[in-house]
Design a protein around this motif. Sequence first.
Motif, PDB file in Angstrom:
ATOM      1  N   VAL A  79       0.857  -1.176   0.000  1.00  0.00           N
ATOM      2  CA  VAL A  79       0.000   0.000   0.000  1.00  0.00           C
ATOM      3  C   VAL A  79       0.893   1.227   0.000  1.00  0.00           C
ATOM      4  CG1 VAL A  79      -1.679   1.317   1.356  1.00  0.00           C
ATOM      5  CG2 VAL A  79      -1.937  -1.141   1.124  1.00  0.00           C
ATOM      6  N   TYR A  80       0.464   2.255  -0.712  1.00  0.00           N
ATOM      7  CA  TYR A  80       1.270   3.460  -0.868  1.00  0.00           C
ATOM      8  C   TYR A  80       0.550   4.672  -0.292  1.00  0.00           C
ATOM      9  CZ  TYR A  80       3.495   0.458  -4.341  1.00  0.00           C
ATOM     10  OH  TYR A  80       4.118  -0.585  -4.969  1.00  0.00           O
ATOM     11  N   LEU A  81       1.348   5.663   0.061  1.00  0.00           N
ATOM     12  CA  LEU A  81       0.816   6.973   0.414  1.00  0.00           C
ATOM     13  C   LEU A  81       1.633   8.004  -0.361  1.00  0.00           C
ATOM     14  CD1 LEU A  81      -1.271   8.461   2.205  1.00  0.00           C
ATOM     15  CD2 LEU A  81       0.606   8.862   3.819  1.00  0.00           C
ATOM     16  N   GLN A  82       1.025   8.560  -1.394  1.00  0.00           N
ATOM     17  CA  GLN A  82       1.658   9.615  -2.165  1.00  0.00           C
ATOM     18  C   GLN A  82       1.386  10.936  -1.471  1.00  0.00           C
ATOM     19  OE1 GLN A  82       3.601   9.459  -5.057  1.00  0.00           O
ATOM     20  NE2 GLN A  82       3.934  11.643  -4.658  1.00  0.00           N
ATOM     21  N   MET A  83       2.443  11.644  -1.138  1.00  0.00           N
ATOM     22  CA  MET A  83       2.323  12.898  -0.401  1.00  0.00           C
ATOM     23  C   MET A  83       2.894  14.024  -1.241  1.00  0.00           C
ATOM     24  SD  MET A  83       3.376  11.605   3.423  1.00  0.00           S
ATOM     25  CE  MET A  83       5.101  11.476   3.018  1.00  0.00           C
ATOM     26  N   ASN A  84       2.043  14.949  -1.610  1.00  0.00           N
ATOM     27  CA  ASN A  84       2.449  16.103  -2.417  1.00  0.00           C
ATOM     28  C   ASN A  84       2.262  17.395  -1.630  1.00  0.00           C
ATOM     29  OD1 ASN A  84       2.883  14.354  -4.629  1.00  0.00           O
ATOM     30  ND2 ASN A  84       0.759  14.568  -5.290  1.00  0.00           N
ATOM     31  N   SER A  85       2.884  18.444  -2.111  1.00  0.00           N
ATOM     32  CA  SER A  85       2.757  19.765  -1.481  1.00  0.00           C
ATOM     33  C   SER A  85       3.000  19.682   0.022  1.00  0.00           C
ATOM     34  CB  SER A  85       1.363  20.353  -1.755  1.00  0.00           C
ATOM     35  OG  SER A  85       1.119  20.450  -3.139  1.00  0.00           O
ATOM     36  N   LEU A  86       4.063  19.030   0.377  1.00  0.00           N
ATOM     37  CA  LEU A  86       4.344  18.799   1.788  1.00  0.00           C
ATOM     38  C   LEU A  86       4.616  20.102   2.529  1.00  0.00           C
ATOM     39  CD1 LEU A  86       6.389  15.531   1.379  1.00  0.00           C
ATOM     40  CD2 LEU A  86       4.399  15.804   2.871  1.00  0.00           C
ATOM     41  N   LYS A  87       4.188  20.111   3.784  1.00  0.00           N
ATOM     42  CA  LYS A  87       4.331  21.272   4.651  1.00  0.00           C
ATOM     43  C   LYS A  87       5.157  20.888   5.885  1.00  0.00           C
ATOM     44  CE  LYS A  87      -0.382  22.702   3.444  1.00  0.00           C
ATOM     45  NZ  LYS A  87      -1.730  23.042   3.984  1.00  0.00           N
ATOM     46  N   PRO A  88       5.773  21.854   6.520  1.00  0.00           N
ATOM     47  CA  PRO A  88       6.537  21.529   7.743  1.00  0.00           C
ATOM     48  C   PRO A  88       5.694  20.796   8.783  1.00  0.00           C
ATOM     49  CG  PRO A  88       7.112  23.722   6.991  1.00  0.00           C
ATOM     50  CD  PRO A  88       5.974  23.255   6.119  1.00  0.00           C
ATOM     51  N   GLU A  89       4.419  21.102   8.846  1.00  0.00           N
ATOM     52  CA  GLU A  89       3.553  20.442   9.828  1.00  0.00           C
ATOM     53  C   GLU A  89       3.237  18.989   9.486  1.00  0.00           C
ATOM     54  OE1 GLU A  89       3.012  23.378   8.281  1.00  0.00           O
ATOM     55  OE2 GLU A  89       0.871  23.645   7.803  1.00  0.00           O
ATOM     56  N   ASP A  90       3.681  18.532   8.325  1.00  0.00           N
ATOM     57  CA  ASP A  90       3.559  17.114   7.984  1.00  0.00           C
ATOM     58  C   ASP A  90       4.707  16.297   8.573  1.00  0.00           C
ATOM     59  OD1 ASP A  90       2.477  18.152   4.733  1.00  0.00           O
ATOM     60  OD2 ASP A  90       1.219  17.381   6.365  1.00  0.00           O
ATOM     61  N   THR A  91       5.670  16.952   9.162  1.00  0.00           N
ATOM     62  CA  THR A  91       6.799  16.254   9.775  1.00  0.00           C
ATOM     63  C   THR A  91       6.307  15.333  10.880  1.00  0.00           C
ATOM     64  OG1 THR A  91       8.379  18.009   9.265  1.00  0.00           O
ATOM     65  CG2 THR A  91       8.921  16.539  11.100  1.00  0.00           C
ATOM     66  N   ALA A  92       6.649  14.054  10.771  1.00  0.00           N
ATOM     67  CA  ALA A  92       6.183  13.057  11.738  1.00  0.00           C
ATOM     68  C   ALA A  92       6.778  11.704  11.380  1.00  0.00           C
ATOM     69  CB  ALA A  92       4.654  12.961  11.710  1.00  0.00           C
ATOM     70  N   VAL A  93       6.604  10.766  12.294  1.00  0.00           N
ATOM     71  CA  VAL A  93       6.842   9.361  11.962  1.00  0.00           C
ATOM     72  C   VAL A  93       5.532   8.810  11.424  1.00  0.00           C
ATOM     73  CG1 VAL A  93       7.463   7.081  12.822  1.00  0.00           C
ATOM     74  CG2 VAL A  93       8.613   9.120  13.730  1.00  0.00           C
TER      75      VAL A  93
END
Length: 123
Positions: A79-93
């Motif tokens: 399973v995949y998670l494509q993450m675009n337009s990333l923001k600093p608040e997306d920082t996480a494990v």
Amino acid sequence: QLQLVESGGGLVQPGGSLRLSCAASGFTLAYAVIGWFRQAPGKEREGVSCISSSGGSTNYADSVKGRFTISRDNAKNTVYLQMNSLKPEDTAVYYCAAGGYYSTYGCRAMGYWGKGTLVTVSS
């Protein structure tokens, strides 16, 4: 032995993209509801996205709608998670999980978890 292994995390600049993968061993992902969750430093774990066993239904946290896409490749048991337009608040494990059920509010009662992959969004 049932195992979930996440990969694809790393350091990316704001506005960039990453694709996370969740590979399964010991069971067939095709029959499972799969969710992505994340935990930022000092914060509680939160649901990011959930996909039904058929792949026909998906949902997303409001904070990632329109930017993240969950998908599954049953032939690859991944399973995949494509993450675009990333923001600093997306920082996480980021963790993938299986073994629960799908609801319109997200994945619930997930019994199996990977160890996570770190995503850092920073310039």
